[in-house]
Design an enzyme around this catalytic site. Structure first.
Site, PDB file in Angstrom:
ATOM      1  N   ALA A 133       0.854  -1.192   0.000  1.00 23.75           N
ATOM      2  CA  ALA A 133       0.000   0.000   0.000  1.00 23.75           C
ATOM      3  C   ALA A 133       0.887   1.239   0.000  1.00 23.75           C
ATOM      4  CB  ALA A 133      -0.906   0.000   1.225  1.00 23.75           C
ATOM      5  N   CYS A 164      -7.834  -0.140   2.245  1.00 25.40           N
ATOM      6  CA  CYS A 164      -7.820   0.968   1.294  1.00 25.40           C
ATOM      7  C   CYS A 164      -9.210   1.283   0.761  1.00 25.40           C
ATOM      8  CB  CYS A 164      -6.840   0.693   0.161  1.00 25.40           C
ATOM      9  SG  CYS A 164      -5.158   0.442   0.777  1.00 25.40           S
TER      10      CYS A 164
END
EC number: 2.3.1.181
Length: 204
Positions: A133, A164
């Site tokens: 990420a 996310c």
């Protein structure tokens, strides 16, 4: 560019130090990469919504100033914070994100792992499972925050969130994809050097 290994740290301490560094730097301040392993924490980006937290736990939830949604940091994950002057480098935010993504993909190639991007979901993926990420904060053309790469960790906290912001998004980690057992420090050093090489190639 300097690489600084912070060892294992609480998230809030490092976030505060990133802000102090960024506020104090000038046009001559050397760019830095900070490698760190965090104690368990959920961090929410500026786009995060409360409904992406699916269940409560004793893991703290921290609202941050980075871009993006909610993610998890914990032991067994490489985190690299990118403290870079984009104006001096001569690249924009979009290009910097591309540099970070391609650096992760190139690292995974060294382990014979084919990774890819998804146009509708930031980060780096292997077979549609998220392995890394990223999220940045830009202040006066200077970046802080950075990337996280799952290496050898307990992935169960990801089940408590929509990673996310994406429902049912699968996550994976390096130890599930290769028999190589490089240490966290070795992987952080390798990825940092790849990042530095990518940055050097894109300097204008």
């Amino acid at each position: 560019m300097r690489i600084i290994d912070l060892g294992r740290q609480n998230y809030l301490n490092v976030w505060e130090q990133m802000k102090i560094f960024t506020n104090a730097r000038n046009k001559n301040t050397q760019d830095e990469l900070w490698t760190v392993e965090h104690n368990p924490v959920f961090t929410q980006g500026i786009s995060s919504k409360s409904e992406h937290i699916l269940s409560s736990s004793d893991i703290p939830i921290i609202q941050t100033d980075r871009g993006g949604q909610i993610t998890y940091h914990g032991p067994g994950q490489v985190v690299i914070y990118c403290l870079i002057d984009l104006k001096r480098l001569g690249v924009g935010v979009k290009k910097m994100i591309e540099i970070i993504e391609n650096s992760i993909i190139d690292l995974l190639k060294t382990y014979a792992i084919k990774a890819h991007l998804k146009s509708d979901a930031p980060g780096v993926y292997v077979d549609n499972a998220k392995i890394a990420a990223l999220g940045l904060k830009i202040k006066q053309s200077r970046t802080y925050h950075g990337l996280s790469l799952n290496v050898d960790m307990d992935l169960s906290p990801f089940m408590q969130i929509n990673p996310c912001g994406y429902q049912d998004l699968k996550v994976t980690q390096l130890c599930n994809l290769t028999e190589n057992r490089d240490t966290l420090n070795t992987i952080a050093e390798k990825l940092s050097q790849i990042l530095i090489n990518h940055v050097a190639r894109n300097r204008h």
